[in-house]
Design a protein around this motif. Structure first.
Motif, PDB file in Angstrom:
ATOM      1  N   PHE A   1       0.838  -1.208   0.000  1.00 44.12           N
ATOM      2  CA  PHE A   1       0.000   0.000   0.000  1.00 44.12           C
ATOM      3  C   PHE A   1       0.872   1.257   0.000  1.00 44.12           C
ATOM      4  CE2 PHE A   1      -2.507   3.396   1.891  1.00 44.12           C
ATOM      5  CZ  PHE A   1      -3.704   3.295   1.182  1.00 44.12           C
ATOM      6  N   LEU A   2       1.871   1.294   0.880  1.00 39.11           N
ATOM      7  CA  LEU A   2       2.714   2.492   0.995  1.00 39.11           C
ATOM      8  C   LEU A   2       3.555   2.733  -0.260  1.00 39.11           C
ATOM      9  CD1 LEU A   2       3.914   2.319   4.720  1.00 39.11           C
ATOM     10  CD2 LEU A   2       2.161   3.807   3.743  1.00 39.11           C
ATOM     11  N   HIS A   3       3.859   1.662  -0.990  1.00 40.11           N
ATOM     12  CA  HIS A   3       4.645   1.802  -2.224  1.00 40.11           C
ATOM     13  C   HIS A   3       3.758   1.912  -3.465  1.00 40.11           C
ATOM     14  CE1 HIS A   3       7.899   0.142   0.423  1.00 40.11           C
ATOM     15  NE2 HIS A   3       8.530   1.142  -0.172  1.00 40.11           N
ATOM     16  N   GLY A   4       2.446   1.928  -3.262  1.00 37.49           N
ATOM     17  CA  GLY A   4       1.524   2.089  -4.384  1.00 37.49           C
ATOM     18  C   GLY A   4       1.482   0.905  -5.329  1.00 37.49           C
ATOM     19  N   ASP A   5       1.835  -0.282  -4.845  1.00 35.68           N
ATOM     20  CA  ASP A   5       1.844  -1.491  -5.681  1.00 35.68           C
ATOM     21  C   ASP A   5       0.501  -2.215  -5.544  1.00 35.68           C
ATOM     22  OD1 ASP A   5       2.308  -3.842  -7.016  1.00 35.68           O
ATOM     23  OD2 ASP A   5       4.254  -4.260  -6.068  1.00 35.68           O
ATOM     24  N   ALA A   6      -0.492  -1.732  -6.299  1.00 31.83           N
ATOM     25  CA  ALA A   6      -1.866  -2.240  -6.159  1.00 31.83           C
ATOM     26  C   ALA A   6      -1.976  -3.719  -6.515  1.00 31.83           C
ATOM     27  CB  ALA A   6      -2.816  -1.419  -7.017  1.00 31.83           C
TER      28      ALA A   6
END
Length: 308
Positions: free
Chosen positions: A226-231
């Motif tokens: 989530f924090l790295h935007g890796d959906a």
């Protein structure tokens, strides 16, 4: 008198795990909020709120700690003058209704308080979290202090461990298909009985093994994704987490939602997880395609929290 606003919070990841030192990630949820107000006439919900605050005042008066002290004379006077907490935050729904009250009391009445304008070092955040844990124990029996911390700072909070908390930035919302949402169970949940069930389960070796080898690992992976935007990776790990919760936390999931929970895992239309301690209130949902999830969950009330 009109106090500053304090917002609801959503624990995206870490429910129960943070009791046992896993990571946790909480974000403010600005759709619901509360503030202190004065009433000329106390009646109905205003009277009930005032009476509950009087009970809380007595608890704070007897609180034996060197970490915080309060202007109890002023608090008692304000309560006598008709102060109540006006709040749109639903109680027993896992979005921090008591946390907002604790944050508001600290903000208004704590002496030598740590303010949101300071350089919030990890030590200060940890001190605030500890103080808020003591203050919120009145409502739940035990408290991590995370809900009031989130409400007080109105910032996303990452818990690395019991002794390591920090404020973090989260990726900007996109206008994509994916979403985090709340599903209304139409039931009120109570924190203390759910935590008691969890503590009883923790006496079982197999449950403890599952918690450290599956639940915590999937939770930590979800937070990193989530924090790295890796959906893409996030949805894969949320699916694993959803399955572990269904298999091992069934008492925390209202019975009428067991089949709906499994349907999401089997269809991949959405994945459900606990929002707070469970037992009712909101259930947290994740969907790679929110429109598809809405169709699949037709007849249920959904609230959008975050867009991917």
């Amino acid at each position: 008198m009109k106090g500053p606003l304090f917002y609801a919070k959503i624990l995206l990841f870490g429910e129960y795990g943070i009791i046992k030192d896993s990571k946790g990630l909480a974000i403010p949820y600005n759709s619901y909020k509360g503030a202190f107000k004065l009433a000329d006439v106390l009646e109905g919900d205003k009277l009930k709120s005032n009476q509950n605050l009087v009970k809380y005042f007595k608890y704070l008066k007897d609180l034996d700690t060197d970490l915080v002290s309060f202007d109890l004379v002023q608090l008692e006077q304000d309560l006598a003058d008709g102060m109540y907490f006006e709040s749109s935050i639903p109680q027993g729904y896992g979005v921090g209704s008591s946390g907002a009250i604790v944050a508001a009391i600290y903000d208004q009445y704590a002496k030598d308080k740590i303010t949101v304008l300071e350089n919030l070092t990890k030590d200060k955040l940890l001190q605030l979290k500890t103080v808020f844990g003591l203050m919120e124990s009145f409502f739940h029996g035990t408290s991590s202090g995370l809900d009031p911390l989130n409400s007080y700072l109105s910032l996303p909070i990452l818990i690395q461990s019991k002794n390591d908390v920090e404020s973090v930035g989260i990726p900007y919302q996109q206008n994509g298909k994916g979403a985090v949402f709340l599903l209304d169970s139409n039931m009120i949940g109570e924190t203390e009985p759910m935590v008691n069930i969890f503590m009883k389960k923790m006496k079982n070796d197999g449950f403890r093994k599952m918690l450290s080898e599956e639940f915590v690992i999937h939770t930590d992976a979800c937070i990193d994704n989530f924090l790295h935007g890796d959906a893409k990776a996030l949805f894969g790990n949320v699916k694993k987490l959803s399955k572990v919760v269904l298999d091992h936390f069934k008492p925390m999931i209202p019975k009428q939602f067991h089949a709906l929970w499994k349907k999401g895992i089997d269809s991949n239309d959405y994945y459900l997880k606990l929002c707070g301690s469970g037992g009712g209130g909101y259930i947290l949902g994740f969907a790679a395609d929110f429109e598809k999830a809405k169709t699949s969950l037709a007849g249920h009330r959904l609230e959008l929290v975050y867009r991917f």
